[in-house]
Design an enzyme around this catalytic site. Sequence first.
Site, PDB file in Angstrom:
ATOM      1  N   PHE A 198       3.675  40.714 -15.701  1.00  0.00           N
ATOM      2  CA  PHE A 198       3.572  39.337 -15.222  1.00  0.00           C
ATOM      3  C   PHE A 198       3.992  38.415 -16.368  1.00  0.00           C
ATOM      4  O   PHE A 198       3.471  38.537 -17.481  1.00  0.00           O
ATOM      5  CB  PHE A 198       2.127  39.065 -14.789  1.00  0.00           C
ATOM      6  CG  PHE A 198       1.956  37.798 -14.011  1.00  0.00           C
ATOM      7  CD1 PHE A 198       2.127  37.786 -12.630  1.00  0.00           C
ATOM      8  CD2 PHE A 198       1.625  36.621 -14.650  1.00  0.00           C
ATOM      9  CE1 PHE A 198       1.962  36.606 -11.909  1.00  0.00           C
ATOM     10  CE2 PHE A 198       1.465  35.436 -13.926  1.00  0.00           C
ATOM     11  CZ  PHE A 198       1.631  35.440 -12.556  1.00  0.00           C
ATOM     12  N   ASP A 225      -4.309  44.724 -18.632  1.00  0.00           N
ATOM     13  CA  ASP A 225      -4.465  43.574 -17.749  1.00  0.00           C
ATOM     14  C   ASP A 225      -4.799  44.130 -16.361  1.00  0.00           C
ATOM     15  O   ASP A 225      -4.014  44.899 -15.787  1.00  0.00           O
ATOM     16  CB  ASP A 225      -3.169  42.756 -17.736  1.00  0.00           C
ATOM     17  CG  ASP A 225      -3.303  41.491 -16.900  1.00  0.00           C
ATOM     18  OD1 ASP A 225      -4.063  41.510 -15.912  1.00  0.00           O
ATOM     19  OD2 ASP A 225      -2.634  40.488 -17.221  1.00  0.00           O
ATOM     20  N   TYR A 251      -9.726  35.557  -9.020  1.00  0.00           N
ATOM     21  CA  TYR A 251      -9.400  34.815  -7.784  1.00  0.00           C
ATOM     22  C   TYR A 251      -8.529  35.620  -6.840  1.00  0.00           C
ATOM     23  O   TYR A 251      -8.228  35.181  -5.751  1.00  0.00           O
ATOM     24  CB  TYR A 251      -8.741  33.465  -8.096  1.00  0.00           C
ATOM     25  CG  TYR A 251      -7.578  33.512  -9.060  1.00  0.00           C
ATOM     26  CD1 TYR A 251      -6.317  33.887  -8.639  1.00  0.00           C
ATOM     27  CD2 TYR A 251      -7.753  33.159 -10.398  1.00  0.00           C
ATOM     28  CE1 TYR A 251      -5.252  33.937  -9.525  1.00  0.00           C
ATOM     29  CE2 TYR A 251      -6.696  33.213 -11.297  1.00  0.00           C
ATOM     30  CZ  TYR A 251      -5.445  33.599 -10.847  1.00  0.00           C
ATOM     31  OH  TYR A 251      -4.399  33.648 -11.727  1.00  0.00           O
ATOM     32  N   LYS A 252      -8.093  36.807  -7.268  1.00  0.00           N
ATOM     33  CA  LYS A 252      -7.253  37.633  -6.394  1.00  0.00           C
ATOM     34  C   LYS A 252      -8.158  38.524  -5.537  1.00  0.00           C
ATOM     35  O   LYS A 252      -8.859  38.025  -4.674  1.00  0.00           O
ATOM     36  CB  LYS A 252      -6.256  38.419  -7.255  1.00  0.00           C
ATOM     37  CG  LYS A 252      -5.246  37.470  -7.928  1.00  0.00           C
ATOM     38  CD  LYS A 252      -4.316  38.159  -8.904  1.00  0.00           C
ATOM     39  CE  LYS A 252      -3.347  37.131  -9.489  1.00  0.00           C
ATOM     40  NZ  LYS A 252      -2.706  37.580 -10.737  1.00  0.00           N
ATOM     41  N   ARG A 302       6.036  40.749  -0.373  1.00  0.00           N
ATOM     42  CA  ARG A 302       4.868  41.422  -0.937  1.00  0.00           C
ATOM     43  C   ARG A 302       3.686  41.299   0.014  1.00  0.00           C
ATOM     44  O   ARG A 302       3.394  40.206   0.504  1.00  0.00           O
ATOM     45  CB  ARG A 302       4.566  40.711  -2.260  1.00  0.00           C
ATOM     46  CG  ARG A 302       3.754  41.461  -3.245  1.00  0.00           C
ATOM     47  CD  ARG A 302       3.718  40.709  -4.554  1.00  0.00           C
ATOM     48  NE  ARG A 302       3.010  39.428  -4.425  1.00  0.00           N
ATOM     49  CZ  ARG A 302       2.250  38.905  -5.380  1.00  0.00           C
ATOM     50  NH1 ARG A 302       2.102  39.529  -6.521  1.00  0.00           N
ATOM     51  NH2 ARG A 302       1.656  37.744  -5.209  1.00  0.00           N
TER      52      ARG A 302
END
Length: 414
Positions: free
Chosen positions: A127, A199, A224-225, A373
């Site tokens: 990312f 990560d 938050y995912k 996705r």
Amino acid sequence: MTTFTRDDALALDKQDKLAGFRDRFQLEEGLIYLDGNSLGPLPKATMERMQSAIAVEWGQDLITSWNKHGWMDLPRSLGNKIAPLVGAEQDQVVVGDSTSVNVFKLLAAGLKMNPGRKVILSDPGNFPTDLYMIQGLREFLGDDQVEMRLADETEVVDAVDENTAVVLLTQVNFRSGRMYDMKAVTEAVQAKGALMVWDLCHSAGAVPVDLAGCNADMAVGCSYKYLNGGPGAPAFLYVAPRHQDKVVQPLSGWHGHAHPFTFDLGYTPSNTVSRYLCGTPSVLSMRALEVALDMWSEVDMQMVREKSIKLCDMFIDLVESRCAGHGFELASPRDASQRGSQVSFGHEEGYAIVQALIADKVVGDFRAPNIMRFGFTPLYTSYVDVWDAVDRLVRIMDGKVYDQPEFKVRAAVT
Ligand SMILES: *Cc1c(COP(=O)(O)O)cnc(C)c1O
């Protein structure tokens, strides 16, 4: 699985032990939300809890809430609720700041723990913010202190050498869903004297993780995912107990001090993982996250993983059989053991197709250059959702619905 029918999907839902969790989320009827890997939906209990946090804790009890309602302990108490989800020991995880900020703290600490080595190694599919933070650290400390090196996923372990201080990898790739073998990679990296920072943004709440069992050095992740902590919910970080009091991380704010309320002029770091904190916790966001984590405490991650694999495999099979000839190319590993909890397909009209799906209440997202996705979140996604999502995709493809001009206009957030 071409003979698979909607009734078969309904039958699987009937046997699903996780099915009861769906009603705990605020999700509009008919909406198929395959974007919980980007922003998890709202747990119904969060609304009520937030109202009392605002009305009672802030509105009524004001400053006394730091003690009375445990505000001061939130970074640690929430860290302890995240710990079992990532296989960490108690008192080794703290919550606060964003993932980007925590990456900076851990990389800086890792460089100091490994003097004489200056390379931070990652992979080019990581990312971007993780790579930006390496570049920021290099800008700050200078080229003679920091060198960023990138190696492809299959070559990254071989790229570790006697100059490598820290390896920073995201376990589950945000575009492809490809998953590293955490234990094997950690072992190989450490055998060459480098530190391993994971990560876990696309791992926490998505796949079982065992930080302690893998002997990981440090880790970060966001809430938050898959964890459903809410928009902008604070991140977490983990430092293995053996490293905790070795070095001082550079964002040495007062909440990392051993005794913040003595207001000393000198910085004395806490000798616990709290030294990785910086400033005042975002209390309201943490209250929201706490509700989600309390729900997660009822969840068996092995069950989540088993259902996630079934949902993902089913989606791949249905898209490939029912949309054959429409130009979809699987961009995720076919082998579930190498895949996180998402499925990606490449398609040249990917952006427009995703927009057409969203208009038809199937929410996925698009990642440049051509990736569609779809995140699969077993707590609120049913088997029949997968069937219906593909059914709507079939209609969009057969009718070329995505060709309408309104689906081709790019918004700022994709
Ligand atoms: C989502 C995500 C981030 C987000 O970082 P923030 O600082 O919370 O915006 C970082 N790293 C990875 C791998 C991610 O998937």
